[in-house]
Design a protein around this motif. Structure first.
Motif, PDB file in Angstrom:
ATOM      1  N   GLU A  18     -10.674  -5.419 -14.984  1.00  0.00           N
ATOM      2  CA  GLU A  18     -10.288  -4.014 -14.837  1.00  0.00           C
ATOM      3  C   GLU A  18     -10.247  -3.611 -13.374  1.00  0.00           C
ATOM      4  OE1 GLU A  18     -13.063  -1.886 -17.277  1.00  0.00           O
ATOM      5  OE2 GLU A  18     -11.866  -2.182 -19.092  1.00  0.00           O
ATOM      6  N   TYR A  19     -11.231  -4.065 -12.608  1.00  0.00           N
ATOM      7  CA  TYR A  19     -11.262  -3.765 -11.178  1.00  0.00           C
ATOM      8  C   TYR A  19     -10.030  -4.348 -10.484  1.00  0.00           C
ATOM      9  CZ  TYR A  19     -12.551  -4.017  -6.276  1.00  0.00           C
ATOM     10  OH  TYR A  19     -12.529  -3.917  -4.911  1.00  0.00           O
ATOM     11  N   LEU A  20      -9.703  -5.589 -10.799  1.00  0.00           N
ATOM     12  CA  LEU A  20      -8.539  -6.223 -10.173  1.00  0.00           C
ATOM     13  C   LEU A  20      -7.235  -5.536 -10.588  1.00  0.00           C
ATOM     14  CD1 LEU A  20      -9.591  -9.971 -10.461  1.00  0.00           C
ATOM     15  CD2 LEU A  20      -9.507  -8.558  -8.385  1.00  0.00           C
ATOM     16  N   GLU A  21      -7.153  -5.098 -11.845  1.00  0.00           N
ATOM     17  CA  GLU A  21      -5.963  -4.368 -12.285  1.00  0.00           C
ATOM     18  C   GLU A  21      -5.815  -3.052 -11.529  1.00  0.00           C
ATOM     19  OE1 GLU A  21      -6.106  -3.972 -16.528  1.00  0.00           O
ATOM     20  OE2 GLU A  21      -5.663  -6.092 -16.855  1.00  0.00           O
ATOM     21  N   LEU A  22      -6.917  -2.359 -11.297  1.00  0.00           N
ATOM     22  CA  LEU A  22      -6.883  -1.110 -10.529  1.00  0.00           C
ATOM     23  C   LEU A  22      -6.445  -1.373  -9.094  1.00  0.00           C
ATOM     24  CD1 LEU A  22      -7.425   1.927 -10.323  1.00  0.00           C
ATOM     25  CD2 LEU A  22      -9.802   1.378  -9.798  1.00  0.00           C
ATOM     26  N   GLU A  23      -6.996  -2.418  -8.484  1.00  0.00           N
ATOM     27  CA  GLU A  23      -6.599  -2.783  -7.116  1.00  0.00           C
ATOM     28  C   GLU A  23      -5.106  -3.093  -7.053  1.00  0.00           C
ATOM     29  OE1 GLU A  23      -8.468  -3.290  -4.060  1.00  0.00           O
ATOM     30  OE2 GLU A  23      -9.785  -1.928  -5.133  1.00  0.00           O
ATOM     31  N   LEU A  24      -4.593  -3.790  -8.052  1.00  0.00           N
ATOM     32  CA  LEU A  24      -3.174  -4.130  -8.092  1.00  0.00           C
ATOM     33  C   LEU A  24      -2.317  -2.871  -8.233  1.00  0.00           C
ATOM     34  CD1 LEU A  24      -0.970  -6.274  -8.123  1.00  0.00           C
ATOM     35  CD2 LEU A  24      -1.362  -6.525 -10.590  1.00  0.00           C
ATOM     36  N   GLN A  25      -2.739  -1.937  -9.084  1.00  0.00           N
ATOM     37  CA  GLN A  25      -2.005  -0.679  -9.234  1.00  0.00           C
ATOM     38  C   GLN A  25      -1.963   0.090  -7.917  1.00  0.00           C
ATOM     39  OE1 GLN A  25      -3.868   1.529 -12.387  1.00  0.00           O
ATOM     40  NE2 GLN A  25      -3.040   0.221 -13.994  1.00  0.00           N
ATOM     41  N   GLU A  26      -3.101   0.144  -7.224  1.00  0.00           N
ATOM     42  CA  GLU A  26      -3.152   0.855  -5.948  1.00  0.00           C
ATOM     43  C   GLU A  26      -2.265   0.174  -4.909  1.00  0.00           C
ATOM     44  OE1 GLU A  26      -7.290   1.116  -4.954  1.00  0.00           O
ATOM     45  OE2 GLU A  26      -7.683   2.613  -6.492  1.00  0.00           O
ATOM     46  N   LEU A  27      -2.262  -1.130  -4.884  1.00  0.00           N
ATOM     47  CA  LEU A  27      -1.416  -1.865  -3.953  1.00  0.00           C
ATOM     48  C   LEU A  27       0.056  -1.634  -4.250  1.00  0.00           C
ATOM     49  CD1 LEU A  27      -1.224  -3.850  -1.605  1.00  0.00           C
ATOM     50  CD2 LEU A  27      -1.392  -5.708  -3.266  1.00  0.00           C
ATOM     51  N   ARG A  28       0.422  -1.666  -5.520  1.00  0.00           N
ATOM     52  CA  ARG A  28       1.818  -1.410  -5.902  1.00  0.00           C
ATOM     53  C   ARG A  28       2.234   0.005  -5.502  1.00  0.00           C
ATOM     54  NH1 ARG A  28       1.716  -4.297 -11.799  1.00  0.00           N
ATOM     55  NH2 ARG A  28       2.311  -6.379 -11.071  1.00  0.00           N
ATOM     56  N   ALA A  29       1.350   0.982  -5.707  1.00  0.00           N
ATOM     57  CA  ALA A  29       1.662   2.368  -5.341  1.00  0.00           C
ATOM     58  C   ALA A  29       1.836   2.488  -3.836  1.00  0.00           C
ATOM     59  CB  ALA A  29       0.561   3.308  -5.831  1.00  0.00           C
ATOM     60  N   THR A  30       0.995   1.819  -3.077  1.00  0.00           N
ATOM     61  CA  THR A  30       1.081   1.854  -1.620  1.00  0.00           C
ATOM     62  C   THR A  30       2.399   1.255  -1.144  1.00  0.00           C
ATOM     63  OG1 THR A  30      -1.308   1.715  -1.414  1.00  0.00           O
ATOM     64  CG2 THR A  30      -0.035   1.089   0.510  1.00  0.00           C
ATOM     65  N   ILE A  31       2.762   0.124  -1.731  1.00  0.00           N
ATOM     66  CA  ILE A  31       3.992  -0.555  -1.326  1.00  0.00           C
ATOM     67  C   ILE A  31       5.216   0.260  -1.749  1.00  0.00           C
ATOM     68  CG2 ILE A  31       5.410  -2.606  -1.746  1.00  0.00           C
ATOM     69  CD1 ILE A  31       2.761  -4.189  -1.854  1.00  0.00           C
ATOM     70  N   SER A  32       5.164   0.885  -2.926  1.00  0.00           N
ATOM     71  CA  SER A  32       6.330   1.625  -3.411  1.00  0.00           C
ATOM     72  C   SER A  32       6.635   2.852  -2.559  1.00  0.00           C
ATOM     73  CB  SER A  32       6.140   2.032  -4.869  1.00  0.00           C
ATOM     74  OG  SER A  32       5.168   3.040  -4.981  1.00  0.00           O
ATOM     75  N   CYS A  33       5.630   3.396  -1.864  1.00  0.00           N
ATOM     76  CA  CYS A  33       5.888   4.563  -1.014  1.00  0.00           C
ATOM     77  C   CYS A  33       6.283   4.132   0.402  1.00  0.00           C
ATOM     78  CB  CYS A  33       4.694   5.515  -0.991  1.00  0.00           C
ATOM     79  SG  CYS A  33       3.319   4.965   0.029  1.00  0.00           S
ATOM     80  N   GLY A  34       6.426   2.832   0.595  1.00  0.00           N
ATOM     81  CA  GLY A  34       6.868   2.342   1.898  1.00  0.00           C
ATOM     82  C   GLY A  34       5.746   2.070   2.871  1.00  0.00           C
ATOM     83  N   CYS A  35       4.519   2.225   2.424  1.00  0.00           N
ATOM     84  CA  CYS A  35       3.366   1.963   3.292  1.00  0.00           C
ATOM     85  C   CYS A  35       2.929   0.516   3.105  1.00  0.00           C
ATOM     86  CB  CYS A  35       2.197   2.870   2.924  1.00  0.00           C
ATOM     87  SG  CYS A  35       2.598   4.618   3.016  1.00  0.00           S
ATOM     88  N   MET A  36       2.396  -0.044   4.160  1.00  0.00           N
ATOM     89  CA  MET A  36       1.838  -1.389   4.057  1.00  0.00           C
ATOM     90  C   MET A  36       0.341  -1.291   4.302  1.00  0.00           C
ATOM     91  SD  MET A  36       4.133  -3.449   3.149  1.00  0.00           S
ATOM     92  CE  MET A  36       3.286  -4.990   3.390  1.00  0.00           C
ATOM     93  N   PRO A  37      -0.464  -1.874   3.421  1.00  0.00           N
ATOM     94  CA  PRO A  37      -1.911  -1.822   3.619  1.00  0.00           C
ATOM     95  C   PRO A  37      -2.328  -2.647   4.824  1.00  0.00           C
ATOM     96  CG  PRO A  37      -1.363  -3.257   1.795  1.00  0.00           C
ATOM     97  CD  PRO A  37      -0.080  -2.591   2.240  1.00  0.00           C
ATOM     98  N   ASN A  38      -3.410  -2.232   5.472  1.00  0.00           N
ATOM     99  CA  ASN A  38      -3.950  -3.013   6.582  1.00  0.00           C
ATOM    100  C   ASN A  38      -4.546  -4.297   6.042  1.00  0.00           C
ATOM    101  OD1 ASN A  38      -3.320  -1.112   8.504  1.00  0.00           O
ATOM    102  ND2 ASN A  38      -5.285  -0.067   8.344  1.00  0.00           N
ATOM    103  N   THR A  39      -4.337  -5.372   6.778  1.00  0.00           N
ATOM    104  CA  THR A  39      -4.946  -6.648   6.422  1.00  0.00           C
ATOM    105  C   THR A  39      -5.765  -7.125   7.603  1.00  0.00           C
ATOM    106  OG1 THR A  39      -3.083  -7.950   7.223  1.00  0.00           O
ATOM    107  CG2 THR A  39      -3.002  -7.249   4.924  1.00  0.00           C
ATOM    108  N   ALA A  40      -6.604  -8.081   7.367  1.00  0.00           N
ATOM    109  CA  ALA A  40      -7.440  -8.613   8.441  1.00  0.00           C
ATOM    110  C   ALA A  40      -6.573  -9.200   9.562  1.00  0.00           C
ATOM    111  CB  ALA A  40      -8.386  -9.669   7.899  1.00  0.00           C
ATOM    112  N   SER A  41      -5.466  -9.856   9.200  1.00  0.00           N
ATOM    113  CA  SER A  41      -4.611 -10.443  10.233  1.00  0.00           C
ATOM    114  C   SER A  41      -3.936  -9.366  11.066  1.00  0.00           C
ATOM    115  CB  SER A  41      -3.572 -11.369   9.608  1.00  0.00           C
ATOM    116  OG  SER A  41      -2.731 -10.652   8.739  1.00  0.00           O
ATOM    117  N   ASP A  42      -3.594  -8.209  10.450  1.00  0.00           N
ATOM    118  CA  ASP A  42      -3.002  -7.102  11.207  1.00  0.00           C
ATOM    119  C   ASP A  42      -4.003  -6.564  12.219  1.00  0.00           C
ATOM    120  OD1 ASP A  42      -0.651  -7.269   9.785  1.00  0.00           O
ATOM    121  OD2 ASP A  42      -1.145  -5.613   8.427  1.00  0.00           O
ATOM    122  N   ALA A  43      -5.246  -6.417  11.807  1.00  0.00           N
ATOM    123  CA  ALA A  43      -6.275  -5.875  12.681  1.00  0.00           C
ATOM    124  C   ALA A  43      -6.525  -6.811  13.853  1.00  0.00           C
ATOM    125  CB  ALA A  43      -7.563  -5.635  11.906  1.00  0.00           C
ATOM    126  N   GLN A  44      -6.514  -8.119  13.599  1.00  0.00           N
ATOM    127  CA  GLN A  44      -6.749  -9.081  14.666  1.00  0.00           C
ATOM    128  C   GLN A  44      -5.605  -9.096  15.662  1.00  0.00           C
ATOM    129  OE1 GLN A  44      -7.407 -12.738  12.594  1.00  0.00           O
ATOM    130  NE2 GLN A  44      -9.534 -12.258  12.081  1.00  0.00           N
TER     131      GLN A  44
END
Length: 69
Positions: free
Chosen positions: A39-65
């Motif tokens: 359930e936790y992973l499904e929620l994370e996936l939904q949030e990621l899909r919503a973020t991507i669909s609005c044109g935003c890209m989530p921060n990743t560790a490689s981006d921060a570095q």
């Protein structure tokens, strides 16, 4: 080289044994923990899909570095 079905089965068996051991051998607790993790992973996936669909890209560790350099 891809893993053979038998080696994949062994990995799943080991993962099952580890999950059961982490729940002190209680199969009901093991199943409950796996459902909660799913359930936790499904929620994370939904949030990621919503973020991507609005044109935003989530921060990743490689981006921060790369921005810190």
């Amino acid at each position: 080289m891809p893993a053979s079905p038998a080696s994949g089965d062994r990995l799943y068996e080991q993962a099952c044994d580890q999950a059961i051991a982490m729940c002190d051998g209680n199969l009901r607790s093991t199943i409950k923990a796996l459902i909660m993790a799913n359930e936790y992973l499904e929620l994370e996936l939904q949030e990621l899909r919503a973020t991507i669909s609005c044109g935003c890209m989530p921060n990743t560790a490689s981006d921060a570095q790369s921005s810190a350099a």
